[in-house]
Design a protein around this motif. Structure first.
Motif, PDB file in Angstrom:
ATOM      1  N   TYR A  46      66.065  64.774 -15.232  1.00 45.58           N
ATOM      2  CA  TYR A  46      65.491  65.982 -15.810  1.00 45.58           C
ATOM      3  C   TYR A  46      64.629  66.716 -14.773  1.00 45.58           C
ATOM      4  N   ALA A  47      63.763  65.976 -14.100  1.00 51.57           N
ATOM      5  CA  ALA A  47      62.832  66.605 -13.146  1.00 51.57           C
ATOM      6  C   ALA A  47      63.575  67.308 -12.011  1.00 51.57           C
ATOM      7  N   VAL A  48      64.571  66.652 -11.442  1.00 54.76           N
ATOM      8  CA  VAL A  48      65.267  67.286 -10.307  1.00 54.76           C
ATOM      9  C   VAL A  48      66.109  68.475 -10.771  1.00 54.76           C
ATOM     10  N   ASN A  49      66.656  68.386 -11.989  1.00 56.89           N
ATOM     11  CA  ASN A  49      67.440  69.515 -12.491  1.00 56.89           C
ATOM     12  C   ASN A  49      66.566  70.731 -12.778  1.00 56.89           C
ATOM     13  N   ILE A  50      65.383  70.506 -13.334  1.00 50.35           N
ATOM     14  CA  ILE A  50      64.494  71.641 -13.619  1.00 50.35           C
ATOM     15  C   ILE A  50      64.111  72.343 -12.309  1.00 50.35           C
ATOM     16  N   GLU A  51      63.815  71.558 -11.279  1.00 45.66           N
ATOM     17  CA  GLU A  51      63.436  72.168  -9.989  1.00 45.66           C
ATOM     18  C   GLU A  51      64.641  72.873  -9.349  1.00 45.66           C
ATOM     19  N   ALA A  52      65.805  72.232  -9.368  1.00 46.56           N
ATOM     20  CA  ALA A  52      66.990  72.851  -8.751  1.00 46.56           C
ATOM     21  C   ALA A  52      67.391  74.125  -9.492  1.00 46.56           C
ATOM     22  N   LEU A  53      67.237  74.121 -10.822  1.00 49.42           N
ATOM     23  CA  LEU A  53      67.557  75.324 -11.602  1.00 49.42           C
ATOM     24  C   LEU A  53      66.562  76.439 -11.299  1.00 49.42           C
ATOM     25  N   ALA A  54      65.291  76.083 -11.108  1.00 49.94           N
ATOM     26  CA  ALA A  54      64.275  77.095 -10.759  1.00 49.94           C
ATOM     27  C   ALA A  54      64.618  77.729  -9.413  1.00 49.94           C
ATOM     28  N   ARG A  55      65.053  76.913  -8.451  1.00 48.16           N
ATOM     29  CA  ARG A  55      65.427  77.448  -7.138  1.00 48.16           C
ATOM     30  C   ARG A  55      66.672  78.324  -7.242  1.00 48.16           C
ATOM     31  N   ALA A  56      67.641  77.894  -8.055  1.00 45.34           N
ATOM     32  CA  ALA A  56      68.857  78.699  -8.235  1.00 45.34           C
ATOM     33  C   ALA A  56      68.495  80.048  -8.845  1.00 45.34           C
ATOM     34  N   LYS A  57      67.633  80.031  -9.856  1.00 46.55           N
ATOM     35  CA  LYS A  57      67.238  81.271 -10.526  1.00 46.55           C
ATOM     36  C   LYS A  57      66.522  82.199  -9.543  1.00 46.55           C
ATOM     37  N   ALA A  58      65.614  81.625  -8.743  1.00 43.52           N
ATOM     38  CA  ALA A  58      64.890  82.435  -7.754  1.00 43.52           C
ATOM     39  C   ALA A  58      65.855  83.052  -6.743  1.00 43.52           C
ATOM     40  N   ALA A  59      66.968  82.360  -6.482  1.00 42.72           N
ATOM     41  CA  ALA A  59      67.950  82.874  -5.511  1.00 42.72           C
ATOM     42  C   ALA A  59      68.889  83.904  -6.133  1.00 42.72           C
ATOM     43  N   GLY A  60      68.805  84.082  -7.462  1.00 47.55           N
ATOM     44  CA  GLY A  60      69.621  85.116  -8.100  1.00 47.55           C
ATOM     45  C   GLY A  60      70.698  84.612  -9.037  1.00 47.55           C
ATOM     46  N   VAL A  61      70.790  83.288  -9.211  1.00 43.35           N
ATOM     47  CA  VAL A  61      71.803  82.731 -10.112  1.00 43.35           C
ATOM     48  C   VAL A  61      71.376  82.983 -11.561  1.00 43.35           C
ATOM     49  N   ARG A  62      72.309  83.505 -12.372  1.00 44.45           N
ATOM     50  CA  ARG A  62      71.995  83.757 -13.785  1.00 44.45           C
ATOM     51  C   ARG A  62      72.691  82.758 -14.707  1.00 44.45           C
ATOM     52  N   SER A  63      73.830  82.221 -14.249  1.00 53.91           N
ATOM     53  CA  SER A  63      74.611  81.311 -15.102  1.00 53.91           C
ATOM     54  C   SER A  63      75.349  80.292 -14.246  1.00 53.91           C
ATOM     55  N   MET A  64      75.665  79.154 -14.851  1.00 54.49           N
ATOM     56  CA  MET A  64      76.527  78.199 -14.146  1.00 54.49           C
ATOM     57  C   MET A  64      77.405  77.443 -15.134  1.00 54.49           C
ATOM     58  N   ILE A  65      78.581  77.076 -14.621  1.00 59.02           N
ATOM     59  CA  ILE A  65      79.498  76.264 -15.405  1.00 59.02           C
ATOM     60  C   ILE A  65      79.309  74.820 -14.959  1.00 59.02           C
ATOM     61  N   ASP A  66      78.877  73.961 -15.896  1.00 63.09           N
ATOM     62  CA  ASP A  66      78.745  72.532 -15.612  1.00 63.09           C
ATOM     63  C   ASP A  66      80.049  71.855 -16.030  1.00 63.09           C
ATOM     64  N   GLY A  73      80.147  61.197 -16.441  1.00 65.37           N
ATOM     65  CA  GLY A  73      78.705  60.966 -16.501  1.00 65.37           C
ATOM     66  C   GLY A  73      77.912  62.105 -17.104  1.00 65.37           C
ATOM     67  N   ARG A  74      78.550  62.895 -17.967  1.00 61.48           N
ATOM     68  CA  ARG A  74      77.814  63.941 -18.698  1.00 61.48           C
ATOM     69  C   ARG A  74      76.745  63.260 -19.559  1.00 61.48           C
ATOM     70  N   GLN A  75      75.553  63.854 -19.617  1.00 64.03           N
ATOM     71  CA  GLN A  75      74.439  63.265 -20.357  1.00 64.03           C
ATOM     72  C   GLN A  75      73.957  64.269 -21.385  1.00 64.03           C
ATOM     73  N   VAL A  76      74.360  64.075 -22.632  1.00 63.36           N
ATOM     74  CA  VAL A  76      74.086  65.113 -23.618  1.00 63.36           C
ATOM     75  C   VAL A  76      72.600  65.219 -23.947  1.00 63.36           C
ATOM     76  N   ARG A  77      71.870  64.111 -23.875  1.00 62.62           N
ATOM     77  CA  ARG A  77      70.418  64.201 -24.129  1.00 62.62           C
ATOM     78  C   ARG A  77      69.735  65.011 -23.037  1.00 62.62           C
ATOM     79  N   LEU A  78      70.196  64.838 -21.816  1.00 59.73           N
ATOM     80  CA  LEU A  78      69.657  65.635 -20.708  1.00 59.73           C
ATOM     81  C   LEU A  78      69.974  67.116 -20.931  1.00 59.73           C
ATOM     82  N   LEU A  79      71.194  67.408 -21.362  1.00 61.46           N
ATOM     83  CA  LEU A  79      71.570  68.802 -21.641  1.00 61.46           C
ATOM     84  C   LEU A  79      70.638  69.391 -22.695  1.00 61.46           C
ATOM     85  N   GLN A  80      70.304  68.586 -23.717  1.00 65.01           N
ATOM     86  CA  GLN A  80      69.390  69.068 -24.765  1.00 65.01           C
ATOM     87  C   GLN A  80      68.012  69.363 -24.203  1.00 65.01           C
ATOM     88  N   ARG A  81      67.515  68.461 -23.354  1.00 60.45           N
ATOM     89  CA  ARG A  81      66.169  68.666 -22.781  1.00 60.45           C
ATOM     90  C   ARG A  81      66.145  69.886 -21.875  1.00 60.45           C
TER      91      ARG A  81
END
Ligand SMILES: [Zn+2]
Length: 324
Positions: A46-66, A73-81
């Protein structure tokens, strides 16, 4: 009425996708890795994804396909968080199957496989309200093994037929991991065509692993979208430059609206062991590849064909099949 795209936070209007990364993973590894504490820790993921998403957003990313399926290894609880955290990046998550088709699906009728996928699209994943917005398939070396109805190739083909039927019924696109040098996009599109799928709803991914413009032109010529999605996956700058130049070549060949960009990156990579954390795994496209394309003569409007409109086109074609 505008086409809606299902994200982990619910449906959004297609116009709101903006700059979209075509092929990424919040996590990647094995389907059962969350049961092994030395391999998977949800708070860390969760922690690394929140930081990586913040960096992606700052760089101009608006959406991504996971494109992480259950067996990757999809983690649905992580997706919820991550959904609850409201990162400002729209995330479309996937149903489907990865390259080593789970035993449960082997020898099955494609309609049974379609039913599983439809459940994750229309009802939710693993009993949650998180719904998949796209179908992922993965054809790799296993496709070479072809010995009867229980062979890997037969399993992959049954999954492709199931995916096509689910895509038509639900109106969602399909995105495929392929070995470009084996030209696996060709037999995949053949099956989709037999199943009556609009090939504009299909992305043939990892297509920039080849340099064969003839093959790429044939895939795009049939109407499919090309995933040019391993940018930045190789540290070597020359390799990244080759990938950017290939995107420009396809633009020059008239396919600028049928190329989508991504990294195939994850800040929590457990594929092939525990890999170093890369919090900038989702910034290479906006901070390096897009500027490279601009420096080599493409306008921002033309680049948006690859970063925005090409993916939208796959969702629009998919929605059109359900209507049509
Ligand atoms: Zn991937």
């Amino acid at each position: 009425m505008s086409v809606m795209v299902q994200t982990i936070r619910g449906p959004i209007a297609i116009e709101d996708l903006g700059l979209t990364l075509s092929h990424e993973h919040l996590t990647a590894g094995s389907g059962t890795m969350d049961r092994v504490p030395s391999v998977y820790n949800e708070d860390d993921a969760y922690a690394v994804n929140i930081e990586a998403l913040a960096r992606a957003k700052a760089a101009g990313v608006r959406s991504m396909i996971d494109l992480t399926t259950m067996d990757l290894g999809r983690q649905v609880r992580l997706l919820q968080r991550v959904a609850d955290a409201d990162t400002g990046v729209n995330i479309v998550c996937a149903t489907g199957v990865y390259r080593w088709v789970p035993a449960y699906f082997m020898g099955r009728d494609p309609d049974d496989i379609a039913e599983f996928m439809l459940g994750e699209i229309t009802e939710g994943i693993e009993g949650t309200g998180i719904r998949a917005g796209i179908i992922k398939l993965a054809w790799d070396l296993e496709y070479r093994l072809d010995e009867g109805p229980w062979s890997p190739r037969s399993a992959l083909e049954r999954c492709a037929r199931g995916a096509a039927r689910a895509a038509k019924a639900a109106g969602v696109p399909i995105s495929c991991h392929t070995v470009a040098t084996d030209e696996l996009g060709t037999p995949l599109l053949d099956i989709f065509e037999e199943e009556g799928l609009d090939l504009a709803a299909v992305t043939i991914g990892h297509s920039n692993d080849t340099t064969d413009l003839d093959y790429l032109g044939r895939i795009a010529g049939r109407g499919a979208n090309l995933g040019f999605d391993r940018y930045g996956g190789v540290r070597d700058d020359a390799e990244n430059e080759r990938r950017a130049a290939l995107a420009k070549s396809m633009f020059d060949a008239g396919f600028g609206e049928q190329v989508s960009l991504g990294h195939d990156g994850s800040p929590y990579m457990r594929f092939g062991g525990i890999r170093p954390t890369n919090l900038d795994c989702w910034t290479g496209v906006p901070t390096h590849e897009v500027p490279w394309l601009r420096e080599h003569g493409l306008t921002d409007e033309q680049i948006a064909g690859m970063t925005e409109r090409s993916i939208r086109r796959t969702f629009e074609a998919a929605a059109g099949m359900r209507r049509g």
